[in-house]
Design a protein around this motif. Structure first.
Motif, PDB file in Angstrom:
ATOM      1  N   LYS A   1       0.837  -1.206   0.000  1.00  0.00           N
ATOM      2  CA  LYS A   1       0.000   0.000   0.000  1.00  0.00           C
ATOM      3  C   LYS A   1       0.874   1.259   0.000  1.00  0.00           C
ATOM      4  N   GLU A   2       1.920   1.254   0.836  1.00  0.00           N
ATOM      5  CA  GLU A   2       2.827   2.405   0.891  1.00  0.00           C
ATOM      6  C   GLU A   2       3.577   2.570  -0.435  1.00  0.00           C
ATOM      7  N   ARG A   3       3.970   1.448  -1.022  1.00  0.00           N
ATOM      8  CA  ARG A   3       4.661   1.515  -2.320  1.00  0.00           C
ATOM      9  C   ARG A   3       3.753   2.125  -3.381  1.00  0.00           C
ATOM     10  N   ALA A   4       2.501   1.692  -3.408  1.00  0.00           N
ATOM     11  CA  ALA A   4       1.555   2.226  -4.391  1.00  0.00           C
ATOM     12  C   ALA A   4       1.338   3.715  -4.174  1.00  0.00           C
ATOM     13  N   GLN A   5       1.261   4.142  -2.905  1.00  0.00           N
ATOM     14  CA  GLN A   5       1.086   5.570  -2.607  1.00  0.00           C
ATOM     15  C   GLN A   5       2.285   6.368  -3.072  1.00  0.00           C
ATOM     16  N   LYS A   6       3.487   5.863  -2.798  1.00  0.00           N
ATOM     17  CA  LYS A   6       4.703   6.583  -3.206  1.00  0.00           C
ATOM     18  C   LYS A   6       4.820   6.632  -4.724  1.00  0.00           C
ATOM     19  N   ARG A   7       4.498   5.527  -5.404  1.00  0.00           N
ATOM     20  CA  ARG A   7       4.534   5.533  -6.874  1.00  0.00           C
ATOM     21  C   ARG A   7       3.541   6.542  -7.428  1.00  0.00           C
ATOM     22  N   ALA A   8       2.336   6.590  -6.842  1.00  0.00           N
ATOM     23  CA  ALA A   8       1.325   7.539  -7.301  1.00  0.00           C
ATOM     24  C   ALA A   8       1.793   8.975  -7.056  1.00  0.00           C
ATOM     25  N   GLN A   9       2.422   9.197  -5.900  1.00  0.00           N
ATOM     26  CA  GLN A   9       2.938  10.533  -5.581  1.00  0.00           C
ATOM     27  C   GLN A   9       4.007  10.949  -6.592  1.00  0.00           C
ATOM     28  N   ILE A  10       4.898  10.034  -6.927  1.00  0.00           N
ATOM     29  CA  ILE A  10       5.971  10.333  -7.884  1.00  0.00           C
ATOM     30  C   ILE A  10       5.393  10.605  -9.260  1.00  0.00           C
ATOM     31  N   GLU A  11       4.464   9.773  -9.709  1.00  0.00           N
ATOM     32  CA  GLU A  11       3.876   9.969 -11.033  1.00  0.00           C
ATOM     33  C   GLU A  11       3.082  11.270 -11.103  1.00  0.00           C
ATOM     34  N   LYS A  12       2.456  11.650  -9.986  1.00  0.00           N
ATOM     35  CA  LYS A  12       1.729  12.924  -9.948  1.00  0.00           C
ATOM     36  C   LYS A  12       2.714  14.096 -10.052  1.00  0.00           C
TER      37      LYS A  12
END
Length: 156
Positions: free
Chosen positions: A72-83
């Motif tokens: 879940k944390e990985r997905a959040q960080k990936r989403a943050q980076i892509e944003k």
């Protein structure tokens, strides 16, 4: 008999030649080395502990220096980076802001990508079949239109 002058020169030739010391040549004294400050322990690399650090810290409280993130944390960080990237930031600054390295980001991205190698082949076959069906429909429609135009023009 041998010549006495020759014998004398032979004797001097076998003796080692003595070094001639002149007052101009001085022997260099070894330089004194500066005393170093306290010796430092070697720098840690990749979060590894040295033996002295392992003795100081109890085994239960030992930290590796790495944070393990949940999915879940990985997905959040990936989403943050892509944003951040879509907002115009560079990848380097986006991963720095997220608190991970570029290598970690790429590894997470690769792991999160769907492993659909077998599905690709199935999708390709399905697309080819649909393409064949659409081509036959188009050919049938064109034949009908062509026959109708010939009939209207009276070419039949």
């Amino acid at each position: 008999m041998a010549d006495p002058l020759e014998a004398k020169s032979v004797e001097t030739a076998t003796e080692p030649a003595a070094k001639v010391e002149t007052p101009e040549t001085k022997k260099k004294a070894p330089r004194s080395r500066k005393a170093k400050a306290e010796p430092r322990p070697p720098a840690r690399r990749n979060g590894a502990h040295t033996a002295s650090q392992a003795e100081e810290a109890p085994a239960a409280a030992a930290r590796t220096g790495r944070k393990i993130y949940s999915e879940k944390e990985r997905a959040q960080k990936r989403a943050q980076i892509e944003k951040s990237i879509s907002g115009g930031a560079t990848l380097k600054s986006a991963v720095k802001q997220a608190g991970i390295s570029e290598q970690t980001y790429y590894q997470w991205k690769k792991a999160a990508a769907p492993a659909s190698d077998g599905d690709d082949l199935k999708d390709l076959v399905a697309l080819e079949e649909e393409n064949k069906r659409l081509k036959s429909l188009l050919a049938e429609r064109l034949r009908k239109d062509n026959a109708e135009l010939k009939r209207k023009l009276g070419l039949q």
